[in-house]
Design an enzyme around this catalytic site. Sequence first.
Site, PDB file in Angstrom:
ATOM      1  N   ILE A  59       2.312   4.868  -2.128  1.00  9.47           N
ATOM      2  CA  ILE A  59       3.604   4.722  -2.806  1.00  9.47           C
ATOM      3  C   ILE A  59       4.580   5.712  -2.179  1.00  9.47           C
ATOM      4  O   ILE A  59       4.285   6.904  -2.028  1.00  9.47           O
ATOM      5  CB  ILE A  59       3.454   4.938  -4.326  1.00  9.47           C
ATOM      6  CG1 ILE A  59       2.649   3.770  -4.911  1.00  9.47           C
ATOM      7  CG2 ILE A  59       4.824   5.028  -4.999  1.00  9.47           C
ATOM      8  CD1 ILE A  59       2.369   3.842  -6.380  1.00  9.47           C
ATOM      9  N   LEU A  60       5.745   5.182  -1.790  1.00  9.94           N
ATOM     10  CA  LEU A  60       6.727   6.024  -1.104  1.00  9.94           C
ATOM     11  C   LEU A  60       7.607   6.755  -2.111  1.00  9.94           C
ATOM     12  O   LEU A  60       8.016   6.193  -3.130  1.00  9.94           O
ATOM     13  CB  LEU A  60       7.588   5.168  -0.174  1.00  9.94           C
ATOM     14  CG  LEU A  60       6.858   4.617   1.047  1.00  9.94           C
ATOM     15  CD1 LEU A  60       7.700   3.549   1.733  1.00  9.94           C
ATOM     16  CD2 LEU A  60       6.504   5.732   2.028  1.00  9.94           C
ATOM     17  N   HIS A  77       3.092  -8.116  -2.915  1.00 13.14           N
ATOM     18  CA  HIS A  77       2.119  -7.712  -3.929  1.00 13.14           C
ATOM     19  C   HIS A  77       1.261  -8.927  -4.300  1.00 13.14           C
ATOM     20  O   HIS A  77       1.805 -10.002  -4.581  1.00 13.14           O
ATOM     21  CB  HIS A  77       2.821  -7.166  -5.182  1.00 13.14           C
ATOM     22  CG  HIS A  77       1.837  -6.705  -6.202  1.00 13.14           C
ATOM     23  ND1 HIS A  77       1.107  -5.538  -6.053  1.00 13.14           N
ATOM     24  CD2 HIS A  77       1.407  -7.276  -7.353  1.00 13.14           C
ATOM     25  CE1 HIS A  77       0.288  -5.405  -7.075  1.00 13.14           C
ATOM     26  NE2 HIS A  77       0.449  -6.447  -7.882  1.00 13.14           N
ATOM     27  N   ASN A  94       8.238  -5.602  -0.073  1.00 17.04           N
ATOM     28  CA  ASN A  94       6.794  -5.436  -0.266  1.00 17.04           C
ATOM     29  C   ASN A  94       6.168  -6.772  -0.628  1.00 17.04           C
ATOM     30  O   ASN A  94       6.805  -7.626  -1.253  1.00 17.04           O
ATOM     31  CB  ASN A  94       6.553  -4.439  -1.408  1.00 17.04           C
ATOM     32  CG  ASN A  94       5.075  -4.183  -1.665  1.00 17.04           C
ATOM     33  OD1 ASN A  94       4.290  -3.978  -0.718  1.00 17.04           O
ATOM     34  ND2 ASN A  94       4.665  -4.194  -2.922  1.00 17.04           N
TER      35      ASN A  94
END
Length: 217
Positions: free
Chosen positions: A93-94, A110, A108
Site C-alpha cells: 500500500i502506497l 483488485h 489498480n
Amino acid sequence: MKNIVVLVSGGGTNLQALIDAEKRGGIKGGKITCVISSKAEAFALERAITAGIAAVVIPRKDYYSAKTYSEAILAELQKQNADLIVLAGFMTILDECVTKAYPYRIINVHPALIPSFCGEGYYGLRVHEAALEYGVKVSGATIHFVNEKADAGAIILQGTVDVANGDTPESLQRKIMENVEWKLLPKAVSLFCEDRITVKDGKAYVDLETNDDNKCS
Ligand code: GAR
C-alpha cells in the site's frame, strides 16, 4: 504519448496482458516505459525484460516504513516522467506522498467486486478465500483509481464471473484473471490514455460511446 509505469510484485500476468495489448495496438495514446518491482525475484521482471521494457527493482524489504518506501517509489516515478501509474499485482500500500502527487493518475486492479472483499489485508488468493468462505455466487474484478484509502478510489470498470460449487481459491482466481482482469485492465489503461475517463464528484465516468475497437466483454 503518455508514459505508463507499471508497478508489480509477483507473476505479472496482468503486466503481460498490458504488454500484449500494447503490441496489438490495443493501448491507444500510451506506452509502457518502465516496470518497477517491489521484489527482486518477481517473474514480472522477466516479462518486462523479454518485452524490452526498462525494469527497476525497489525492494520493499529494504525500507523500514511504508512512507520511506513510498518516497523511493515517488522519486523513481518522477525520474521516469510517469503520466499514468498502473498497480498490476503490486502488493504494497502506497503512502499518500505518492497518491497525492498523482491524483486520478494511478490505476489498480483488485480481484473482487469492490466494495466487497477489499481494503487492507485483502490481496491475492486471500480475496478469493474470503469470497468463497462467504458463499458468494458472483465475483469478479474492479479497475479503480487509487486514493489515500486502500481500494476506495473511484471505480472505472468492473466485470463479473459466476462462482461454481466446486471452485477453489485457485480456480476462482484463474477464472477472474482470464475473464475479467486481463481484459479490463488494458481496456481501462487505453481509456485513460485516450482521455476517455472523466471524474466528477469523486466518481469516474467512462466515455464508451466513441467507436470502440478495443471492446473486450
Ligand atoms: C491479481 O489477481 C491481482 O488482481 C491481485 O493479485 C494478482 C496478481 O497477479 N492484486 C491484488 O490482490 C491487489 N490488491 P499477477 O502478478 O499475475 O498480475
